[in-house]
Scaffold this motif. Sequence first.
Motif, PDB file in Angstrom:
ATOM      1  N   HIS A   1       6.900  40.793  36.016  1.00 44.57           N
ATOM      2  CA  HIS A   1       7.583  39.488  36.463  1.00 44.57           C
ATOM      3  C   HIS A   1       6.891  38.795  37.708  1.00 44.57           C
ATOM      4  CE1 HIS A   1      10.978  36.622  36.519  1.00 44.57           C
ATOM      5  NE2 HIS A   1      10.748  36.569  37.631  1.00 44.57           N
TER       6      HIS A   1
ATOM      7  N   GLU B   1       4.377  35.473  38.588  1.00 39.88           N
ATOM      8  CA  GLU B   1       4.782  34.458  39.163  1.00 39.88           C
ATOM      9  C   GLU B   1       3.759  33.855  40.108  1.00 39.88           C
ATOM     10  OE1 GLU B   1       8.589  35.481  40.944  1.00 39.88           O
ATOM     11  OE2 GLU B   1       9.525  34.509  39.469  1.00 39.88           O
TER      12      GLU B   1
ATOM     13  N   HIS C   1       9.842  31.102  37.873  1.00 39.86           N
ATOM     14  CA  HIS C   1      10.694  32.013  37.645  1.00 39.86           C
ATOM     15  C   HIS C   1      10.882  32.033  35.907  1.00 39.86           C
ATOM     16  CE1 HIS C   1      13.848  34.952  37.826  1.00 39.86           C
ATOM     17  NE2 HIS C   1      14.685  34.219  37.249  1.00 39.86           N
TER      18      HIS C   1
ATOM     19  N   HIS D   1       7.976  34.195  45.988  1.00 46.45           N
ATOM     20  CA  HIS D   1       9.241  34.002  46.726  1.00 46.45           C
ATOM     21  C   HIS D   1       9.468  35.008  47.868  1.00 46.45           C
ATOM     22  CE1 HIS D   1      10.738  31.994  43.196  1.00 46.45           C
ATOM     23  NE2 HIS D   1      10.102  32.888  42.361  1.00 46.45           N
TER      24      HIS D   1
ATOM     25  N   GLN E   1      17.253  32.012  42.478  1.00 45.21           N
ATOM     26  CA  GLN E   1      15.969  31.936  41.505  1.00 45.21           C
ATOM     27  C   GLN E   1      16.148  30.443  40.915  1.00 45.21           C
ATOM     28  OE1 GLN E   1      13.373  33.581  41.574  1.00 45.21           O
ATOM     29  NE2 GLN E   1      13.638  35.568  42.072  1.00 45.21           N
TER      30      GLN E   1
HETATM   31 ZN   LIG Z   1      11.219  35.138  39.126  1.00 44.67          ZN
END
Ligand SMILES: [Zn+2]
Length: 222
Positions: free
Chosen positions: A80, A84, A99, A129, A165
């Motif tokens: 993940h 991103e 996301h 993030h 998110q």
């Molecule tokens: Zn994410």
Amino acid sequence: MPTATVEDYVKRLYLEQERIEPGALVQPGRLAAAMGVVPGTVTTMVRTLADAGLVHYELRAGVRLTEAGERLALHVLRRHRLVEQFLVKVLKYDWSEVHEEAEHLEHVISEKLLERIDELLGRPRFDPHGDPIPDAEGQIESRPNRALSGCVAGEKLRVECVTAQDAEFLTFARENGLSPGNRLTVVRSDRVAGTVEIRRRDGKTTTLSHRSAESVRVSDAG
Ligand SMILES: [Zn+2]
């Protein structure tokens, strides 16, 4: 291969475990809320996960990942967060919109493609993030950080990550100098009003609700 649903559950459980005392059990109700499903659905799923050896489950008390479950969760998080980072760095997506893409791609990306992305990006340690990216062995870095909502006036801080998110809040965060790496000073924290006022480096100030400030994780800016 685990299904996307199994992967989503172990990943969510890992993230919930991070928010409670180390070693404590995550209450089924909490997991249900985090997954956006009714408690009955969680109970059924947790039994399936327990049969697969991915979680340890105590009736009514709660659930936590086994070692195997944690390994899988870290691998999903790796996919993940690398996706991103790739979308932002290479495809020039805005960090507020990656996301949702990563939620899908994390279940389908091949190991080969993942390795290529990791190499291309120079094996990044953090995603857009500010969350740490587990390495291929499942090692994950943790920087000590705390919620902005608990900080007091005068504190000079660095934004480490934003745990919310939803794209709307992330856009707000970016526009108001709350992207990871940014520095800020707490002007005022008002417990009664439930607000935190911050000043950015460029002198502009922003007021956040305590609830929003809970999802902004900060560390001391030395
Ligand atoms: Zn994410």
